[in-house]
Design a protein around this motif. Structure first.
Motif, PDB file in Angstrom:
ATOM      1  N   ARG A 125       0.845  -1.216   0.000  1.00 56.77           N
ATOM      2  CA  ARG A 125       0.000   0.000   0.000  1.00 56.77           C
ATOM      3  C   ARG A 125       0.872   1.256   0.000  1.00 56.77           C
ATOM      4  O   ARG A 125       0.620   2.210  -0.733  1.00 56.77           O
ATOM      5  N   LYS A 152       1.058   4.040  -2.869  1.00 54.74           N
ATOM      6  CA  LYS A 152       0.707   5.431  -2.548  1.00 54.74           C
ATOM      7  C   LYS A 152       1.799   6.375  -3.082  1.00 54.74           C
ATOM      8  O   LYS A 152       1.507   7.385  -3.716  1.00 54.74           O
ATOM      9  N   GLU A 208      -4.282   3.060  -2.849  1.00 50.42           N
ATOM     10  CA  GLU A 208      -3.674   2.147  -1.866  1.00 50.42           C
ATOM     11  C   GLU A 208      -4.721   1.423  -1.025  1.00 50.42           C
ATOM     12  O   GLU A 208      -4.416   0.410  -0.393  1.00 50.42           O
ATOM     13  N   LYS A 209      -5.977   1.918  -1.040  1.00 52.19           N
ATOM     14  CA  LYS A 209      -7.011   1.206  -0.273  1.00 52.19           C
ATOM     15  C   LYS A 209      -7.416  -0.079  -1.007  1.00 52.19           C
ATOM     16  O   LYS A 209      -7.919  -1.008  -0.409  1.00 52.19           O
ATOM     17  N   PRO A 243      -5.216  -2.002  -3.341  1.00 56.52           N
ATOM     18  CA  PRO A 243      -3.950  -2.031  -4.090  1.00 56.52           C
ATOM     19  C   PRO A 243      -3.959  -2.969  -5.306  1.00 56.52           C
ATOM     20  O   PRO A 243      -3.454  -2.595  -6.361  1.00 56.52           O
TER      21      PRO A 243
END
Ligand code: SF4
Length: 407
Positions: A184, A188, A302-303, A305
């Motif tokens: 993640r 990001k 990233e929530k 991925p």
């Protein structure tokens, strides 16, 4: 004439040097990856990531690809397959690399793992498999559906499964367990860098534009090779700040910007300077390209991925249908206020040449924007006629300008 040099270029040189020196020191395992392959997943396992296409571009830009392509041909490769592949394999068989002179590496970095994504072409699979066989090294690939109008849930699920299949391979080679938080975090960072890169490209919407397609081919280095690192993010923060200041001050890279063009297809690496000078002499700004936009992955999240990586890497321009490409080109023509679109028909990369199935004439018909096709190649300059291309380009610009006067 060009009015200024981009100051961030000095920092760019340092960032790229540090990137290669890390691989020279080989403190971490090294994974090879295709240019739009799953670099973030690899970095989350601590791999340094090396990109053979970047090496191919370096061979082209330093104009030594022509020395090595015949070596690959002698070893059974056709002169008509990707000249990144043939120049890179030819250089390897000759035991030579420009990384020697540029960064003091004695050879290209030896891979511990090789990974590709055929979202761009099948050539990367053949090319990378040559090295996997040579180094007796594990190789893993993502094979997404291709030429899509839209990327559906089914396709994303398929690609997610393929991404996840790579995890045990990465764990075995790196000696590290997969860490979703690390993935993640890397994604990001990659997302932040790619959005900054997108903003950098968008500064050229201003007129006069502060940044050209040719500048983009140089400054894209970190977004290709350093996705998922703070170095890439910080580099684009610096570059964007510089360009935004130029825009604010009304400072373009041309003293006089009479015409704004779009470049579709691969760069002609060995002729970047010549072409950049040609457009500048004609007061023409090449302000946008499909190529530089290929590293804008604005869907990374990233929530989610895996899903967002699968979506972002599957929906890239090169992997889309003619219809989707047409829609995207129309949007860019409008956003960048384009006067004409130049299609580079790259002889050894049909994957990234969009002039072969009537797209230029359909685009002209539907938008009224003039289009031009020039023949050439990314690395093999035998396919590029300089004199003929200059005549075609100058005539094209003259036609656009005379139409503007009549309008
Ligand atoms: S997209 Fe084209 S240039 Fe890039 S690796 Fe594939 S065939 Fe070569």
């Amino acid at each position: 004439m060009q009015t200024y040099k981009i100051q961030s270029a000095e920092l760019l040189k340092k960032v790229m040097r540090d990137y290669f020196l890390k691989m020279k020191e080989k403190e971490s395992p090294i994974a090879w990856c295709s240019s739009v392959g799953p670099a973030e997943l690899l970095r989350s396992f601590g791999f340094e990531v090396y990109f053979p296409e970047n090496h191919g571009a370096l061979l082209g830009a330093t104009r030594i690809a022509g020395d090595y392509i015949p070596v690959a041909i002698k070893n059974g490769y056709s002169a008509h397959v990707c000249s990144y592949t043939t120049s890179d394999i030819g250089a390897f068989l000759s035991n030579e690399t420009p990384l020697q002179n540029h960064y003091g590496l004695t050879s290209i970095p030896r891979p511990d793992l090789i990974v590709y994504n055929t979202n761009q072409c099948r050539e990367v699979e053949d090319w990378f498999s040559f090295y996997a066989a040579h180094y007796q090294c594990p190789v893993a690939g993502v094979h997404p559906p291709r030429y899509l109008d839209e990327v559906s849930k089914d396709e994303i699920e398929l690609v997610v499964r393929q991404f996840k299949k790579m995890i045990p391979v990465c764990e075995k080679v790196s000696g590290k367990k997969f860490d979703i938080d690390k993935f993640r975090e890397t994604l990001k960072l990659s997302h932040e860098a790619t959005l900054l890169w997108q903003e950098v490209l968008k500064t050229a919407k201003a007129s006069p534009a502060p940044f050209s397609f040719f500048d983009g081919t140089i400054h894209m280095g970190p977004i290709v090779v350093l996705r998922g690192t703070t170095e890439a993010k910080e580099y684009y923060q610096t570059l964007l700040k510089e360009l935004e200041k130029r825009v604010k001050n009304g400072q373009g890279f041309l003293q006089q910007e009479d015409c704004r063009l779009f470049w579709d297809g691969m760069p002609i690496w060995g002729k970047l300077r010549m072409l950049s000078d040609l457009f500048i002499q004609n007061n023409t700004a090449v302000v946008a390209s499909t190529y530089c936009n290929s590293w804008v992955f604005d869907n990374f999240d990233e929530k989610r991925p895996f899903e967002s990586s699968a979506l972002a890497y599957t929906q890239i321009f090169i992997n889309r249908s003619e219809k989707a490409k047409m829609d995207t080109l129309k949007t860019w023509i409008e956003e960048y206020r384009i006067d004409g679109v130049l299609f580079h028909d790259s002889k050894t990369c049909f994957n990234n040449s969009n002039a072969r199935f009537g797209l230029p004439s359909r685009l002209k018909k539907e938008t009224g924007i003039p289009t031009l096709v020039i023949e050439g190649d990314l690395c093999d300059l035998r396919f590029f006629s300089e004199a003929q291309s200059i005549t075609k380009i100058e005539t094209f610009i003259e036609q656009i300008e005379s139409q503007k006067i009549l309008a």
